[in-house]
Design a protein around this motif. Structure first.
Motif, PDB file in Angstrom:
ATOM      1  N   LEU A 116       0.825  -1.203   0.000  1.00 32.34           N
ATOM      2  CA  LEU A 116       0.000   0.000   0.000  1.00 32.34           C
ATOM      3  C   LEU A 116       0.864   1.260   0.000  1.00 32.34           C
ATOM      4  N   ALA A 117       1.972   1.222   0.746  1.00 33.35           N
ATOM      5  CA  ALA A 117       2.864   2.385   0.766  1.00 33.35           C
ATOM      6  C   ALA A 117       3.433   2.639  -0.623  1.00 33.35           C
ATOM      7  N   ASN A 118       3.841   1.565  -1.309  1.00 33.90           N
ATOM      8  CA  ASN A 118       4.393   1.727  -2.657  1.00 33.90           C
ATOM      9  C   ASN A 118       3.330   2.201  -3.642  1.00 33.90           C
ATOM     10  N   ILE A 119       2.117   1.599  -3.531  1.00 35.24           N
ATOM     11  CA  ILE A 119       1.041   2.015  -4.419  1.00 35.24           C
ATOM     12  C   ILE A 119       0.688   3.477  -4.170  1.00 35.24           C
ATOM     13  N   SER A 120       0.649   3.855  -2.900  1.00 41.34           N
ATOM     14  CA  SER A 120       0.357   5.248  -2.568  1.00 41.34           C
ATOM     15  C   SER A 120       1.376   6.180  -3.208  1.00 41.34           C
ATOM     16  N   HIS A 121       2.650   5.804  -3.100  1.00 35.68           N
ATOM     17  CA  HIS A 121       3.703   6.631  -3.679  1.00 35.68           C
ATOM     18  C   HIS A 121       3.552   6.722  -5.186  1.00 35.68           C
ATOM     19  N   GLU A 122       3.300   5.574  -5.835  1.00 36.95           N
ATOM     20  CA  GLU A 122       3.215   5.564  -7.289  1.00 36.95           C
ATOM     21  C   GLU A 122       1.985   6.319  -7.791  1.00 36.95           C
ATOM     22  N   ILE A 123       0.891   6.288  -7.023  1.00 34.75           N
ATOM     23  CA  ILE A 123      -0.312   7.019  -7.442  1.00 34.75           C
ATOM     24  C   ILE A 123      -0.156   8.509  -7.157  1.00 34.75           C
ATOM     25  N   ARG A 124       0.399   8.838  -6.008  1.00 32.18           N
ATOM     26  CA  ARG A 124       0.511  10.247  -5.640  1.00 32.18           C
ATOM     27  C   ARG A 124       1.477  11.012  -6.532  1.00 32.18           C
ATOM     28  N   THR A 125       2.496  10.332  -7.061  1.00 33.02           N
ATOM     29  CA  THR A 125       3.478  11.037  -7.886  1.00 33.02           C
ATOM     30  C   THR A 125       2.850  11.614  -9.155  1.00 33.02           C
ATOM     31  N   PRO A 126       2.147  10.820  -9.990  1.00 30.31           N
ATOM     32  CA  PRO A 126       1.491  11.448 -11.153  1.00 30.31           C
ATOM     33  C   PRO A 126       0.345  12.383 -10.757  1.00 30.31           C
ATOM     34  N   MET A 127      -0.340  12.061  -9.643  1.00 28.62           N
ATOM     35  CA  MET A 127      -1.407  12.955  -9.198  1.00 28.62           C
ATOM     36  C   MET A 127      -0.839  14.316  -8.800  1.00 28.62           C
ATOM     37  N   ASN A 128       0.371  14.310  -8.268  1.00 31.06           N
ATOM     38  CA  ASN A 128       1.008  15.564  -7.903  1.00 31.06           C
ATOM     39  C   ASN A 128       1.161  16.457  -9.127  1.00 31.06           C
ATOM     40  N   ALA A 129       1.527  15.833 -10.240  1.00 30.93           N
ATOM     41  CA  ALA A 129       1.666  16.615 -11.473  1.00 30.93           C
ATOM     42  C   ALA A 129       0.313  17.131 -11.949  1.00 30.93           C
ATOM     43  N   MET A 130      -0.697  16.264 -11.950  1.00 29.64           N
ATOM     44  CA  MET A 130      -2.017  16.673 -12.443  1.00 29.64           C
ATOM     45  C   MET A 130      -2.619  17.787 -11.593  1.00 29.64           C
ATOM     46  N   LEU A 131      -2.687  17.546 -10.276  1.00 33.76           N
ATOM     47  CA  LEU A 131      -3.316  18.532  -9.403  1.00 33.76           C
ATOM     48  C   LEU A 131      -2.451  19.782  -9.252  1.00 33.76           C
ATOM     49  N   GLY A 132      -1.136  19.609  -9.256  1.00 31.07           N
ATOM     50  CA  GLY A 132      -0.252  20.770  -9.146  1.00 31.07           C
ATOM     51  C   GLY A 132      -0.399  21.698 -10.331  1.00 31.07           C
ATOM     52  N   MET A 133      -0.416  21.125 -11.520  1.00 27.32           N
ATOM     53  CA  MET A 133      -0.581  21.949 -12.712  1.00 27.32           C
ATOM     54  C   MET A 133      -1.976  22.566 -12.770  1.00 27.32           C
ATOM     55  N   ALA A 134      -2.979  21.821 -12.307  1.00 27.40           N
ATOM     56  CA  ALA A 134      -4.336  22.374 -12.284  1.00 27.40           C
ATOM     57  C   ALA A 134      -4.402  23.572 -11.331  1.00 27.40           C
ATOM     58  N   GLN A 135      -3.741  23.460 -10.175  1.00 25.79           N
ATOM     59  CA  GLN A 135      -3.714  24.589  -9.245  1.00 25.79           C
ATOM     60  C   GLN A 135      -2.932  25.764  -9.825  1.00 25.79           C
ATOM     61  N   ALA A 136      -1.867  25.463 -10.562  1.00 27.04           N
ATOM     62  CA  ALA A 136      -1.109  26.541 -11.203  1.00 27.04           C
ATOM     63  C   ALA A 136      -1.948  27.237 -12.270  1.00 27.04           C
ATOM     64  N   LEU A 137      -2.721  26.454 -13.018  1.00 23.82           N
ATOM     65  CA  LEU A 137      -3.587  27.046 -14.043  1.00 23.82           C
ATOM     66  C   LEU A 137      -4.657  27.936 -13.437  1.00 23.82           C
ATOM     67  N   GLN A 138      -5.124  27.564 -12.242  1.00 26.87           N
ATOM     68  CA  GLN A 138      -6.157  28.373 -11.600  1.00 26.87           C
ATOM     69  C   GLN A 138      -5.653  29.763 -11.244  1.00 26.87           C
ATOM     70  N   GLN A 139      -4.344  29.932 -11.188  1.00 22.46           N
ATOM     71  CA  GLN A 139      -3.780  31.251 -10.914  1.00 22.46           C
ATOM     72  C   GLN A 139      -3.715  32.119 -12.166  1.00 22.46           C
ATOM     73  N   GLU A 140      -3.905  31.499 -13.338  1.00 24.88           N
ATOM     74  CA  GLU A 140      -3.805  32.217 -14.598  1.00 24.88           C
ATOM     75  C   GLU A 140      -5.114  32.946 -14.909  1.00 24.88           C
ATOM     76  N   ASP A 141      -5.049  33.808 -15.896  1.00 23.94           N
ATOM     77  CA  ASP A 141      -6.228  34.547 -16.344  1.00 23.94           C
ATOM     78  C   ASP A 141      -6.973  33.688 -17.361  1.00 23.94           C
ATOM     79  N   LEU A 142      -7.953  32.948 -16.894  1.00 22.97           N
ATOM     80  CA  LEU A 142      -8.688  32.012 -17.737  1.00 22.97           C
ATOM     81  C   LEU A 142     -10.089  32.533 -18.008  1.00 22.97           C
ATOM     82  N   ASP A 143     -10.631  32.139 -19.179  1.00 26.17           N
ATOM     83  CA  ASP A 143     -12.041  32.456 -19.416  1.00 26.17           C
ATOM     84  C   ASP A 143     -12.913  31.453 -18.675  1.00 26.17           C
ATOM     85  N   ASP A 144     -14.205  31.678 -18.672  1.00 31.77           N
ATOM     86  CA  ASP A 144     -15.111  30.844 -17.885  1.00 31.77           C
ATOM     87  C   ASP A 144     -15.051  29.381 -18.291  1.00 31.77           C
TER      88      ASP A 144
END
Length: 596
Positions: A212-240
């Motif tokens: 479970l620890a390994n699976i957690s690590h392997e899942i969280r690593t790509p999720m970090n990229a997805m959610l991190g970039m999504a949070q970064a995009l939310q700081q940008e000037d986006l249309d609706d």
């Protein structure tokens, strides 16, 4: 009375039923000897004190001493050592008294056949057989050589009858020895099989935890990229339209992250490692969290969503706000999921504190959804259980959320109940106990929204992560917020840069080649101890967040842990915590030649 029962008949500890059985045998034997032996010893003391004072005293005191046998068996001595001491002492005292007064005519010999029973269960089957033979030989010798045994002249002894008694006791001793040796051998075999089963179970649990620890690590690593970039995009000037797409990505990622956390929590519960971390908190913060997470979802479905506070809810409490929020988030998410129209209402009530400074919180989530039948509600709080109707199963889910809620409530001295009927909605009510904050803890407040981020501009942040995507996420989140951001690939590069430059905060991934984050943190703390420098804030920025892993980071001297996927708000809050530690004399800003 309960204390005596626990002393004689102890409970099973750590699942060791064999040891509990042995301790219970010892307890019952000790009680029997104390009661009946004490009575016989008292009568013998009255009758023979004037002529055989020493034997009379021994006959009175010995049974009472046996009363300490259960305590001795639970001491640091092993059961085997306890058995050797006890059986040897009893044999010498009983045989010695018989040999010095009356021989087989002395009633104390009636206790000798019981010694092989103790020996078999405390020392081992062979010891039981060996002691049975020794006692049989002792009793035979006492009868055969009776003319050398001191005997009161006024004792009227029928030696013909005494011979039959001797033979009977010898047969009883041998029979008890054989039977108890066989039984003790079977118990030992069963205990060995149980120990082996427990060892395999522990190994399986350890393997599952590692998996479970390994699976957690392997899942969280790509999720970090997805959610991190999504949070970064939310700081940008986006249309609706773009903002809606990014928010959809974020919500979906949050759902996946919640699923990963539920699986890990269930593993912690099964391993007995789920912990409550008390700290000051306000229910108003919990309300803000719930509104931020679920008000939008409820609005999309056209539901009337409300949160109400009552009682002493405005106080500052001492409890685990993360786990309390987890209970409410699980219940609220279910309420919104299973409600097509109508309302979802959350009620938070705090009772008046009692004389110990404790109070009960009542967390209630009411909805007008599809409801739950009584036969389905009976198993609803079991792991992986879902309500039985096809309509409810169609909504999906793992069936872990409510089971975790129940365990969390129990860890906080509470419970959770359900009041529901098909088609009439549901009311989940959780009760937990928390303390009332006093002194400095009572001033705990939640940072206001729209926090000023300008104090972050002078900060110099060093981050080490071997994953290029994770470094890209950190750059997207922090590059515009802090004054200097240096990104390196491993702990050794971080140490080299720290020797040449000054930084205000260090972020270290736990798993890196060359030198991992734990070794780097230990090296930083060692260097500070040698040079007398003040401690530098060092945080683990990691996907490995099992309790034992967090404990390892703390032992290495890390200031705290930031879990991946990176939560922008948590990262900013951590930076703000150290933003006021800026020294007056700053060197030239570090070069960014190692930054990507």
């Amino acid at each position: 009375m309960r204390g005596l029962k626990a002393y004689i008949w102890p409970a099973v500890e750590d699942g060791d039923h064999l040891r509990a059985a042995q301790l219970r045998i010892i307890g019952v034997t000790a009680l029997t000897i104390v009661v009946f032996g004490g009575l016989a010893g008292a009568l013998n003391f009255i009758a023979n004190f004037e002529r055989f004072a020493l034997q009379a005293w021994l006959g009175l005191v010995t049974p009472l001493c046996v009363g300490g046998l259960p305590a001795l068996a639970r001491s640091r001595l092993s059961l085997r050592t306890t058995g050797l001491v006890t059986v040897g002492f009893l044999y010498l005292v009983l045989a010695g008294q018989a040999a010095s007064m009356g021989g087989m005519a002395y009633p104390i010999v009636i206790y000798l056949p019981g010694l092989p029973i103790l020996a078999a269960f405390l020392i081992g089957p062979r010891a039981g057989l060996g002691l049975g033979l020794l006692i049989s030989a002792t009793m035979g010798s006492l009868f055969v050589f009776r003319q050398w045994v001191p005997t009161p002249a006024d004792w009227d002894i029928n030696y013909y009858l005494l011979g039959w008694i001797t033979v009977s006791l010898i047969l009883l001793t041998l029979a008890a020895s054989v039977v108890c040796a066989i039984f003790a051998h079977q118990m030992a075999a069963a205990g060995a099989a149980l120990d082996e089963a427990r060892r395999r179970s522990d190994a399986a649990n350890d393997a599952k935890t590692a998996f479970l620890a390994n699976i957690s690590h392997e899942i969280r690593t790509p999720m970090n990229a997805m959610l991190g970039m999504a949070q970064a995009l939310q700081q940008e000037d986006l249309d609706d339209g773009q903002r809606d797409k990014v928010e959809t990505m974020t919500r979906s990622g949050d759902v996946l992250l919640r699923l990963v956390n539920e699986v890990l929590d269930m593993a912690r519960i099964e391993a007995g490692r789920l912990e409550i971390v008390p700290q000051p908190f306000r229910l108003t913060d919990t309300v803000a969290m719930l509104e931020g997470l679920f008000a939008g979802q409820a609005l999309e479905k056209g539901l009337d969503f409300s949160v109400r506070l009552s009682g002493e809810s405005e106080r500052v409490f001492i409890g685990d706000p993360v786990r309390i929020g987890q209970i409410l988030a699980n219940l609220t998410a279910n309420a919104i999921k299973f409600t097509k129209q109508g309302h979802v209402q959350i009620s938070l009530h705090a009772d008046v504190p009692d004389e110990t400074g404790q109070t009960r919180l009542t967390l209630s989530v009411e909805d007008s959804g599809i409801g739950i039948a009584a036969e389905d509600a009976a198993t609803l709080f079991q792991p992986f259980a879902q309500a039985g109707s096809a309509e409810m199963r169609a909504y999906g889910g793992t069936g872990l959320g409510l089971a975790i809620c129940r365990q969390l409530c129990e860890l906080m001295d509470g419970d959770i109940t359900l009041d529901s009927a098909p088609g009439e909605g549901s009311v989940f009510t959780a009760h937990i106990r928390v303390a009332i904050a006093t002194g400095d803890a009572a001033t705990a407040t939640r940072p206001a929204s729209g926090t000023d981020l300008s104090p972050l501009q002078p900060l110099r942040v060093l981050a080490a992560d071997d994953n290029p995507t994770n470094r890209l996420v950190l750059r997207a989140l922090l590059d515009s917020l802090v004054g200097t951001l240096c990104l390196v690939e491993n702990g050794q590069e971080a140490l080299d840069l720290l020797e040449a430059e000054h930084f205000d905060l260090v972020l270290l991934d736990s798993r890196m080649p060359v030198m991992d984050g734990i070794a780097a943190a230990q090296a930083i703390r060692k260097g500070e101890a040698e040079t007398g420098k003040p401690p530098l804030p060092v945080y683990a920025l990691t996907a490995n967040v099992m309790p034992e892993q967090v404990a390892e980071y703390e032992a290495a001297g890390m200031t705290g842990v930031l879990a991946k996927p990176i939560a922008r708000d948590a990262l900013i809050a951590t930076l703000l915590k150290h933003a006021n530690d800026e020294p007056a004399d700053r060197d030239t800003p570090p070069a960014r030649f190692l930054a990507e």
